[in-house]
Structures are given as structure tokens and as C-alpha cells.
Design an enzyme around this catalytic site. Structure first.
Site, PDB file in Angstrom:
ATOM      1  N   ASP A 166     -15.854 -14.165  -7.069  1.00 19.63           N
ATOM      2  CA  ASP A 166     -16.833 -14.456  -6.011  1.00 19.63           C
ATOM      3  C   ASP A 166     -17.223 -13.239  -5.175  1.00 19.63           C
ATOM      4  OD1 ASP A 166     -16.697 -17.056  -6.716  1.00 19.63           O
ATOM      5  OD2 ASP A 166     -15.328 -17.667  -5.132  1.00 19.63           O
ATOM      6  N   ARG A 184      -4.695   3.814 -38.454  1.00 15.32           N
ATOM      7  CA  ARG A 184      -6.032   4.367 -38.604  1.00 15.32           C
ATOM      8  C   ARG A 184      -6.515   4.941 -37.276  1.00 15.32           C
ATOM      9  NH1 ARG A 184     -10.262   1.360 -42.315  1.00 15.32           N
ATOM     10  NH2 ARG A 184      -8.992   2.440 -43.849  1.00 15.32           N
TER      11      ARG A 184
END
Length: 782
Positions: free
Chosen positions: A166, A568
Site C-alpha cells: 500500500d 552452467r
């Protein structure tokens, strides 16, 4: 900074323990904060504990309080919500519950607590801290803890981070999760806009915000809504008439849709709720428009955190650890937050008090007071919204009061350029000016590709990416004669230039040209808009946030692929010219192992160290790597070179892949930040322009020849400021097209610490405790 101080950060936490918990409603970006607290805590030598399920876990203890490791926060950065869980907790509200919580902390030797949550959660933390010594006395009397344990845990340090979609916490510009919630809302508004246009519909959208209208307000600015209802500023008593008149006016101007945004807590002047159904019924009854209501609900809390929230969460997490470890029994519990782009520490209870004052003011129907307490930025949003949505453009113009201002785009396309053009044009029209648009930059100005723009010319432009006016990198110097002729022909009296580094250098050339050509003696202002964020005089430029999010999304997907294949390493090339902003910020937001940039020279030894680092990383449970490289960071160590080096050195340990992101970084629909920033910059530039034209009006013509009549409008720390282009000359490295000093370089150490490098953390830049009232006076924040 002395060597001892450098060393201090690495040993600051030895012998200390920190617990981190998330409480209250979840918000995207909480995980980024948790990850940073854990990793920076471990970096300083402290032990860090997760408290699962918020305060409930603190009360229950046992398995709910677990020690965190470096790897345990891996892959958390891009997840929404909170991984360690959050719960609303009744037990902690009773002293009995807090006694159990204190017992659990003492047994673990934890005296530092980092609470990530909304104002309720933070108030609870403060109560806990103030009772701490009494709680310890009771535990000792009951024989649950020893005198030695009590001495060891004699005081409790508390630091809060505000996680709430908010943005309702006073003293903080942005709370963690607000930007991501805006992303969700805008995705939906954009989707609804297309269907509404097909059917000529009116849509009423209800967004979250029971007591705070921030989401509703920024959404309406970002999508050009017709009307917004927020709790802080109820509409006038005859709002029904006004709204219907406004909607029908929009239709008669040729728009095929209306959008009305409602905060869930919207009320009228008497405090009676205004619901989305009420509005729908009103529009159907009075105007007969086909009207639909969409209540967005919990979608707003979901999804991945935006780049901004990840960086905010990470920066706040680092600052929180520092505040905890530097804390003494006398420092008040504080909140770390961001003001402009600076980290600040504010006393927790001052913020909570002001936040409560807003609610009190609203309950007492003192709405002006509530607006003021929300702060400068909220007020500015409201003023711009009112101007763009509620002021009718004047029909007749008093002779002599009309001035002609031209707007143009220069440089490469950047998302948000159109939003800036839209607000510039419309604010110009509201002021009673004649506004011209120039196509294709300075080239178009020389060729006379110029036309007058009316109100609806820029309708619906806020959410569109790229540059609708067309943009070119051409500079003006070669065609001063044609440009001067067109300035006279079209009677142009002021120029708004929206663009990147060329817009700035073009501005400098215009200044030079004033010596030969009187026609060039008109006020001009540059609004920085470029994905590279390399315009001197501004910390941010329009379009950079969108590019950052694009890079981030791509990196997330690549990391996912790497996590699947294991072992990787991906090498990703980003744009930015010589400016390393995108590579650095994307590195922070995507959790990269390294980011190579021009501003921080690196040698083959650094590359070697990075490879070695990844080799070590492959031995842990996190078997993947992500390396970013700015396109011009080094002319010899190219992306291919780095890829080849990693491939060779990683043989048998990891394999490498490379990816050049290219022009997708300039495209896409602008993010809420870029829409809002561009809209406010356009409005501010046009207000400045009107004043400057009046100042320069002499004997029936405009003559502006002072340095301050050619400016860059930039965001500096906490304020929007106009700076003469000639004054910015000394701050510019023209060869590499970057400012000589760049604020974001200070964030580089955080990137390295979060990637597990043993480096020195420069603590000289740390935020000092400020008081909340100071923020209101002085500069205009955005």
C-alpha cells in the site's frame, strides 16, 4: 577511510546473532530483503536465523527458528511473497506470548531482530523491545534462563524494513512491494484498455488500499484515468454531476473508453464508503454507458518482484544489518528506508506515530491534514493528477497571453517518451499555450516536420512504448540556418527536448549557436529519456527502469534454464554505451556473480579471480553462474573473449553460454515508474517553460540569452532540479558520453558481497538517523 574501518565491516558481526522474520501481509521483494540480511550478516561474521511464520514462529520456537546458510537463500530473489512465511499472530499481542518469544531468542543467543512487515508488525517489535528487560527478569525469576544468559542478552536491537504494497508508511518514499503491485495493476489496466476500446465501455477498477490511496493515485497517473477515488481526498459534494460531465466530455473528444480507479477505502466527505458498484450504477443510470467493474484483489500481492523492489529489498537488507550491528542500548529502534535514492534511517516510533496521525486526521475528516502528512511526493502526484484530469482546457485565449512551445524527441527510443510528450502537451494546453510537436528530432525541426497538437492528439499515449513522434540522433549544429528559419516561421518561443545524451549535447550546441543566431535565443529544457541513464544532471532517466525490468525478466529465465542443466555459466551482454548502470543494477536485481563495466576497470587477473570464484561455487549446492557485461566495458575483453576464457578455464567443471540482449532493451510497454516519472517531468518542465517565456518577453518578442534559460531537468537525490546545461559541462566525460560522477557506483560493493566475494564494504556512505519532520521542508521531491 582507514584500513581498520574497512576491516571492521567484515568482523562487525563476530559473536553476534541476527534473526529475520516477515510479518503481516506479504509483499513482493521481501525475499530480496531476507536474502540480503542473511548474506550480509554472514559476511560480517554474524550467525543469522530464519524465523518462520512471522511472530508466531518467534512465540512457538523449536523448529520455527532455524539457522540460515549462504546457499539457503539462493534462487529466492525472483520469487514473490515471502519464502519463510508470514502469519497474523494473536499470541504475540499478549505479554505471555512475548515472554515465550523472549525465551526462544535468549536460548539461541539472538539479540538482533530484523522485522520486515507493515506498521502493525513494526509497532509490535517496538513494544517487545521496550519490555525486554522486564521479560528477562520474569524469565530469570521463573528459572527459565540463567543469570549469565540474561547478562549476555541484556538488550535487544530492532530494525524494521517496511514491506507493504500500500505504501502507507510515513517517512518512506517507497515501501517494499509497492512498485511490484503497480506492475500487476498496470498489466491489467493495459489489458482492459484494449477490450474497453473495442466495445466503447467504461471500466471501474478497484485496487487495494484500505486507508491509503497511493496505488490508486499512481495507477491513475500511469494510465491516464478519467477519475480516481482515494480515502485521503474525498470528492466534492456534487461529485456525481462532475464525474458524469467529465466522462461525457472525454467521449465527445473522441475517446472510446473511460477508466475510473477506486481505492477500496474510498469515502465521501461524510465518511460514507464509495464502492465500485455505486459508481457503476451511477454511470449506467445517468449516462447509459456500458459499464463493467473489475476488482483486482490479491493479484496485486502476487507475481515476481519488479527490478526496483529487488534492488530496494537488497539495499534495505544491507542497511538493516549495519544498523543492527552498529546499534547500542541507547539507539532507538529504527526503520531503514529510501528517500529519493538515498538510504535513510528513521526512528521507528516517529514513523508509526505519523502513520497513525494520518488515520486520526482521516477519522476526524481533516483531509487536508492527512494529505500533508502523507508527504511531498504524494501531494505532487495529486496535484499533477488534478491538473491532467480535472482542469478544462481553455476555449478562448486572451490575445498576447498565448505562447507557442514545441516538443520533440532526440536520441534513441526509450519507453516513457510518449508519456512525457503527453503530459507536456496537455499541461501546455491547460495553460492556454499553443503546442507544436516536432517529428524526427532536430532533423525534423530543420525540415519543418512540425504540426500543432490538440488535446486528443496524445490520447492514450501514456502506456505506449518507443517514440511516437519519431526520434533521431542527429545534432542541430549542421542545420542552424534551417532550424532558425523554422523557429521564426512557426513562431516557436520555447522548446522541450525529451531524449538521451544527444538531447543534452544538442542543448549545448543550441547554447553555442545563440551567438550567431538570435532565433535560438529561446528557453529550452531537456528531459532525460534514455535506457542508458547517462545524462548528466540526473540520477535517473525515463526508460531506464523499463529496460532494467526487461533485462531482469530475461536473466530470471536464463537462470532457470541454468538451474535445470546444472554446472552452467551464462554471460549476458547488456546495452548502455559506456555507462554501466544497466549492467550493475540488473546484476543486483538478478543476483549476478559479476558485472563488468567501463567505470570500474578490470584486468586479466580480475577475470581469473571471477573464474576461480565460479569453480568454487560449482562445489556447493548452487551449480550455476550469471555474469553480466556492459557492451563497451572494454574494447579488448569482448563478450566473445570473456566467453572463450570462461569456456577454456571451466573445462570439465562448468560449461558456458553467451547471450547478447540487444534492442529488446529499448522496447516494451513502459513500467509504472517510467510512466509516472515521465508524466511528472513533463508537467514540471512545462510549468518552468511558461515562467521562463514570460521572463524573456521583451518588446513583443522572446529573447532568452542567460545560462539558466537552457536547462536539464533532473532528479538529484531527493528533488527535481533545473540545471543550466552549460554548468553541467564540467561534470561530463564527453568522450565516453557519461557523467564524471555516478551515484550508483556506491552500490557495486553490495553486488559483490551478495555474490560471496571477500571485499571491503565501504561503510562511510552509511545512513545516519534522521528525523521524519525534516523531510517535509525545503526541496520539492518528486
Amino acid at each position: 577511510m582507514t584500513h581498520e574501518e574497512h576491516h571492521a565491516a567484515k568482523t562487525l558481526g563476530i559473536g553476534k546473532a541476527i534473526a529475520v522474520l516477515t510479518s503481516g501481509g506479504d509483499a513482493q521483494g521481501m525475499n530480496a530483503a531476507v536474502r540480503a540480511v542473511v548474506r550480509v550478516g554472514i559476511f560480517t561474521g554474524a550467525r543469522v536465523f530464519f524465523v518462520h511464520e512471522g511472530y508466531q514462529g518467534l512465540v512457538d520456537g523449536g523448529d520455527q527458528i532455524r539457522e540460515a546458510t549462504w546457499e539457503s537463500v539462493s534462487m529466492m530473489l525472483q520469487l514473490g511473497g515471502t519464502v519463510i512465511g508470514s502469519a497474523r499472530c494473536k499470541d504475540f499481542r499478549d505479554r505471555e506470548g512475548r515472554l515465550r518469544a523472549a525465551h526462544n531468542l535468549v536460548k539461541h543467543g539472538i539479540t538482533n531482530l530484523c522485522v520486515i512487515g507493515g506498521d502493525g508488525s513494526l509497532t509490535g517489535a517496538d513494544t517487545f523491545r521496550s519490555e525486554w528487560s522486564d521479560l528477562l527478569n520474569d524469565l530469570q525469576k521463573a528459572g527459565k534462563i540463567t543469570a549469565e544468559e540474561a547478562t549476555k542478552s541484556s538488550y535487544l536491537n530492532i530494525v524494521g524494513l517496511v514491506g507493504s504494497i500500500d505504501n502507507d508508511f510515513c517517512g518512506t518514499d517507497m515501501t517494499i512491494g509497492t512498485d511490484s503491485a503497480l506492475h500487476r495493476i498496470i498489466e491489467i489496466v493495459d489489458a482492459i484498455t484494449t477490450t474497453a476500446q473495442s466495445h466503447q465501455r467504461t471500466f471501474v477498477l478497484e485496487v487495494m488500499g484500505r486507508h491509503c490511496g497511493y496505488l490508486a493515485l499512481v495507477t491513475s497517473l500511469s494510465c491516464g484515468a478519467d477519475w480516481v477515488f482515494i480515502p485521503e481526498c474525498p470528492p466534492d459534494d456534487d461529485w456525481e454531476e462532475h464525474l458524469c460531465r467529465r466522462l461525457s466530455e472525454t467521449r465527445t473528444r473522441g475517446s472510446r473508453l473511460n477508466i475510473i480507479i477506486v481505492a477500496e477505502g474510498a469515502i465521501d466527505k461524510n465518511g460514507k464508503p464509495i464502492t465500485s458498484e455505486d459508481i457503476k450504477n451511477l454511470v449506467v443510470k445517468r449516462l447509459g454507458y456500458d459499464t463493467r467493474v473489475t476488482v483486482l484483489g490479491h493479484v496485486q500481492r502476487g507475481g515476481t518482484p519488479s527490478a526496483f523492489d529487488r534492488i530496494l529489498g537488497s539495499r534495505m537488507g544491507v542497511e538493516a544489518v549495519m544498523a543492527l550491528l552498529e546499534g547500542t542500548p541507547d539507539t532507538p529502534a529504527c526503520v531503514v528506508s529510501l528517500s529519493g535514492n538515498q538510504a535513510v534511517r528513521l526512528p521507528l516510533m516517529e514513523c508509526v506515530q505519523v502513520t497513525k496521525d494520518v488515520t486520526t486526521a482521516m477519522n476526524d475528516r481533516k483531509f487536508d491534514e492527512a494529505m500533508k502528512l502523507r508527504g511531498r511526493s504524494f501531494m505532487n502526484n495529486w496535484e499533477v493528477y488534478k491538473l491532467l484530469a480535472h482542469v478544462r482546457p481553455p476555449v478562448s485565449k486572451a490575445p498576447g497571453s498565448t505562447h507557442t512551445v514545441a516538443v520533440m524527441n532526440v536520441g534513441a527510443p526509450a519507453a516513457g517518451m510518449n508519456a512525457a510528450v503527453r503530459s507536456t502537451v496537455r499541461i501546455g494546453l491547460i495553460q492556454g499555450n499553443r503546442v507544436l510537436v516536432v517529428h524526427d528530432g532536430f532533423e525534423g525541426l530543420a525540415r519543418g516536420q512540425i504540426e500543432e497538437a490538440g488535446w486528443s492528439y496524445v490520447g492514450g499515449w501514456t502506456g505506449q512504448g518507443g517514440s511516437k513522434l519519431g526520434t533521431k540522433r542527429t545534432l542541430p549544429r549542421k542545420s542552424f540556418e534551417q532550424i532558425s528559419a523554422n523557429i521564426t516561421k512557426f513562431n516557436i518561443q520555447g522548446l522541450v527536448i525529451i531524449g538521451g545524451f544527444e538531447a543534452y549535447t544538442g542543448g549545448l550546441e543550441l547554447m553555442e549557436g545563440r551567438k550567431q543566431f538570435d532565433e535560438l535565443c529561446i528557453p529550452f529544457v531537456v528531459i532525460p529519456a534514455t535506457v542508458s541513464n547517462n545524462v548528466p544532471g540526473s540520477d535517473f532517466s525515463v526508460g531506464a527502469d523499463t529496460a532494467l525490468n526487461t533485462i531482469c525478466t530475461t536473466c530470471d529465465r536464463i537462470k532457470q534454464s541454468a538451474a535445470g542443466t546444472k554446472r552452467r555459466v551464462f554471460i549476458i551482454e547488456t546495452m548502455g554505451g559506456y555507462c554501466g548502470y544497466l549492467a550493475t543494477m540488473a546484476g543486483l536485481a538478478a543476483g549476478a556473480d559479476a558485472a563488468y563495466i567501463f567505470e570500474e576497470p578490470f584486468t586479466i587477473r580480475d577475470l581469473q579471480a571471477n573464474v576461480e570464484h565460479l569453480v568454487q561455487k560449482m562445489k556447493t549446492t548452487v551449480k550455476r553462474g550469471l555474469v553480466l557485461r556492459n557492451e563497451k566495458c572494454n574494447e579488448n575483453y569482448t563478450t566473445d573473449f570473456i566467453f572463450n576464457l570462461y569456456s577454456e578455464e571451466g573445462k570439465g567443471i562448468f560449461d558456458s553460454r553467451k547471450n547478447v540482449l540487444g534492442h529488446m532493451q529499448q522496447g516494451g510497454s513502459p513500467t509504472p515508474f517510467d510512466r509516472n516519472f515521465a508524466t511528472k517531468m513533463g508537467a514540471k518542465a512545462m510549468n518552468w517553460m511558461s515562467g521562463k517565456i514570460k521572463e524573456s518577453y521583451r518588446n513583443g518578442r522572446i529573447f532568452a540569452n542567460t545560462p539558466d534559460s537552457g536547462c536539464v531537468l533532473g532528479m538529484r537525490k531527493r528533488a527535481l532540479v533545473f540545471q543550466p546545461v552549460t554548468e553541467l559541462k564540467d561534470q561530463t566525460d564527453f568522450e565516453h558520453r557519461i557523467p564524471k560522477e555516478q551515484w550508483w557506483l556506491k552500490l557495486r560493493p553490495i553486488l559483490k558481497i551478495l555474490a560471496k566475494y571477500e571485499i571491503d564494504l565501504d561503510t562511510s556512505e552509511h545512513a545516519h538517523l534522521e528525523h521524519i519532520t525534516r523531510k517535509r521542508s525545503g526541496e520539492t521531491s518528486i
